[in-house]
Write an enzyme that holds these catalytic residues in place. Structure first.
Site, PDB file in Angstrom:
ATOM      1  N   HIS A   1       0.733  -1.130  -0.152  1.00 56.12           N
ATOM      2  CA  HIS A   1      -0.077  -0.006  -0.003  1.00 56.12           C
ATOM      3  C   HIS A   1       0.740   1.221   0.014  1.00 56.12           C
ATOM      4  O   HIS A   1       0.218   2.298  -0.216  1.00 56.12           O
ATOM      5  CB  HIS A   1      -1.195   0.123   1.233  1.00 56.12           C
ATOM      6  CG  HIS A   1      -0.406   0.146   2.655  1.00 56.12           C
ATOM      7  ND1 HIS A   1      -0.127  -0.613   3.549  1.00 56.12           N
ATOM      8  CD2 HIS A   1      -0.069   1.478   2.994  1.00 56.12           C
ATOM      9  CE1 HIS A   1       0.544  -0.036   4.489  1.00 56.12           C
ATOM     10  NE2 HIS A   1       0.592   1.179   4.302  1.00 56.12           N
TER      11      HIS A   1
ATOM     12  N   ASP B   1      -0.386  -7.770   1.409  1.00 59.67           N
ATOM     13  CA  ASP B   1       0.280  -6.163   1.465  1.00 59.67           C
ATOM     14  C   ASP B   1       1.560  -6.227   1.635  1.00 59.67           C
ATOM     15  O   ASP B   1       2.118  -6.071   2.470  1.00 59.67           O
ATOM     16  CB  ASP B   1      -0.554  -5.469   2.667  1.00 59.67           C
ATOM     17  CG  ASP B   1      -0.267  -3.885   2.597  1.00 59.67           C
ATOM     18  OD1 ASP B   1       0.444  -3.316   1.664  1.00 59.67           O
ATOM     19  OD2 ASP B   1      -0.405  -3.279   3.512  1.00 59.67           O
TER      20      ASP B   1
ATOM     21  N   SER C   1       4.398   2.234   8.152  1.00 63.76           N
ATOM     22  CA  SER C   1       3.931   1.134   7.229  1.00 63.76           C
ATOM     23  C   SER C   1       5.098   0.612   6.334  1.00 63.76           C
ATOM     24  O   SER C   1       5.936   1.270   5.928  1.00 63.76           O
ATOM     25  CB  SER C   1       2.829   1.878   6.337  1.00 63.76           C
ATOM     26  OG  SER C   1       1.848   2.259   6.857  1.00 63.76           O
TER      27      SER C   1
END
Length: 554
Positions: A92, A144, A240
């Site tokens: 992402h 992901d 992230s």
């Protein structure tokens, strides 16, 4: 010269990331809220040499300072352990509106935890970006994971080995895990981006506990970690893609990739990571230029009340009407680096379902459907589907794919089976509130209970008990059709038809400036059945009252 915060906001706009959103709630029920990729809260600064493999992803167009928008790790790629050409991160971080960003748009910061001390030679160009071809964004993102191939190997003194399924004992529930990154240090009560990367320790959370908190949306590709149930330590915006690390013998191994969560370090919601061991084979195939194949299966998506179009972001929920046709779709991807010459794809019909149609040229030898395909290029995805009907809930059987590339055979047995609920209730509960309010104001805290079940038998005819824990010291002004009992807001709903929904709510008076009203622990329960826990969380931060100049008519 821009401030670092301005650069980070610029990067977020450029890459469509969800950092610096101060609430994990959505705007309307028919459009589910974005889950927020988490980053480090409750940690301490990383010392030089702590995690030499820790890297930050940078916007290559910003050269006057280092503004990290995501993390990653230099992983062991089989070369001497001091160097690596491969970074493991989250998909992402690199996908905008379904398209992978150009490698020239980003650089990788390696070997420097202090962003104020970055030297030009510590910024490294990216040659290739390989996002998992079956990455799906939704309420609970799937696959992901992404790999970056740097233009040249980077020597940072040590790299991070990748966990494999054989290492499961090292990331079992209750095991301490380490997290690190440059993410927000505040639990979304504001923005405090550190110049020096921070680290913290969290515990691996068992799958059942975590899955209950995330609406039963998690699968074998997810791994949870946090400080349950109190929160206070977590990854947050900006982390992230960074690594979740566990001890194996005298070293650390890469067990998870920072993916998503509800809020940051909020009670009851641990952070969710892509489980590295699930992808060990894929990582090895990409790095070593080998063939690889993968397959996932999806059932009919749920439909929000009042809407006509199914919602693919809730792909973990599968419901259908009795006797009505619905479709199962297999998505097959060449996840390796070589052409797959031939593929054989199989799916087992759910017991109790009637086959109506097979799409895409498949044939059936009851109960197995078989399709074939040829010449699937690296990164290419194809779909195969079949249509069934049933009068009661059904569960898919085994499915998979076998592929041949040259003299090499590769296989995948897919993920967990899908249960499609028919004539059965499927409750879904979430909450909403403003992310910021003025001191002394009154704001609404809303709860939405939906029954995604379809069919006459999907209705709930017995009372549904809904309860929400109220934060200490909260000033509840009014509650709609409910009551306050101790530290709980309570409602009792007489029933809920299939496809129906109901809003519940209460009015709350904002407390002192800086106070936080957070709802994370709430549930709906039918009789003595297992409760449905709230799928989202909300947080309202109280700010100073704004002063407005009076309007003067001319």
């Amino acid at each position: 010269m821009h401030t670092r915060l301005q650069h980070i906001i610029l990067i977020i706009g450029l890459f469509s990331l969800s950092g610096f959103v101060l609430s994990a709630i959505g705007a309307r029920a028919a459009e589910p809220p974005s889950t927020i990729p988490p980053n480090v809260v409750g940690g301490t600064p990383v010392a030089p040499g702590d995690y030499p493999w820790l890297v930050g992803l940078l916007n290559a167009s910003v050269q006057d300072e280092a503004a990290v928008f995501c993390g990653g790790a230099l992983i062991d790629d089989g070369a001497p352990t001091a160097s690596s050409q491969w970074v493991l991160t989250a998909a992402h971080c690199l996908v905008i509106n379904g398209e992978v960003v150009s490698p020239s748009a980003i650089e990788v910061l390696a070997g420097q935890p202090d962003l104020t001390q970055v030297q030009p030679e510590q910024r490294h160009p990216v040659a290739d970006i390989i996002v998992h071809p079956l990455y799906i964004y939704g309420y609970a993102p799937v696959n992901d994971i992404a790999l970056l191939r740097l233009a040249a190997p980077v020597n940072v003194g040590n790299t991070l080995p990748v966990a494999t399924p054989a290492d499961a004992a090292f990331f079992a529930p209750g095991v301490d895990a380490q997290i690190a990154g440059w993410g927000n240090l505040l639990p979304q009560t504001g923005v405090q981006q550190p110049d020096i990367a921070h680290k913290a320790v969290v515990k691996i959370v068992d799958d059942a506990t975590c899955n209950a908190r995330y609406d039963r949306a998690l699968g074998s590709e997810h791994l949870c970690a946090g400080n349950m149930p109190d929160g206070g330590v977590d990854t947050c915006q900006g982390d992230s893609g960074g690594p979740l690390m566990v001890v194996k013998g005298s070293t650390l191994i890469h067990a998870g990739i920072v993916s998503f969560g509800q809020g940051c370090a909020w009670p009851h919601f641990p952070g969710v990571y892509a489980r590295t061991a699930t992808y060990a084979g894929w990582i090895n195939a990409v790095i070593n230029d080998q063939p690889h194949v993968d397959v996932i299966q999806e059932g009919p998506y749920p439909i929000w009340p009042g809407e006509d179009v199914p919602d693919p972001t809730l792909f973990h929920i599968s419901t259908a009407a009795p006797g009505e046709p619905f479709t199962y779709t297999l998505r097959v991807a060449n996840t390796g680096m070589q052409v797959l010459d031939t593929l054989t794809i199989t799916a087992t019909l759910p017991g109790g379902a009637s086959l109506i149609a097979i799409n895409d040229g498949g044939i059936v030898a009851d109960p197995v459907i078989t399709w074939t395909a040829t010449d699937l290029a690296p990164g290419e995805v194809i779909e195969r589907s079949y249509v069934v009907s049933a009068t009661t809930s059904v569960t898919t059987g085994p499915y998979g794919v076998m592929a041949i590339s040259g003299s090499t055979t590769v296989t995948s047995s897919g993920r967990l089976p899908i249960t499609t609920l028919i004539n059965t209730p499927r409750l879904h509960l979430r909450t909403f509130a403003e992310s910021e309010v003025e001191v002394g104001s009154v704001f609404g805290q809303l709860f939405l209970l939906v029954n995604f079940g379809q069919g006459n038998g999907a209705g709930v005819t017995t009372p549904i008990d809904v309860r929400a824990k109220i934060p200490p010291g909260a000033g509840i002004v009014a509650i709609n059709s409910g009551s306050i009992v101790g530290d709980e807001a309570r409602w009792q709903i007489s029933g809920l038809s299939g496809g129906g929904s109901v809003f519940l709510g209460m009015d709350v008076r904002a407390g002192a400036v800086g106070s936080v009203f957070r709802i994370t622990d709430y549930r709906a329960q039918i009789g003595s059945a297992t409760p449905t826990l709230g799928a989202t969380a909300s947080q309202t931060v109280v700010n100073e009252a704004r002063r407005y100049l009076p309007l003067i008519a001319r």
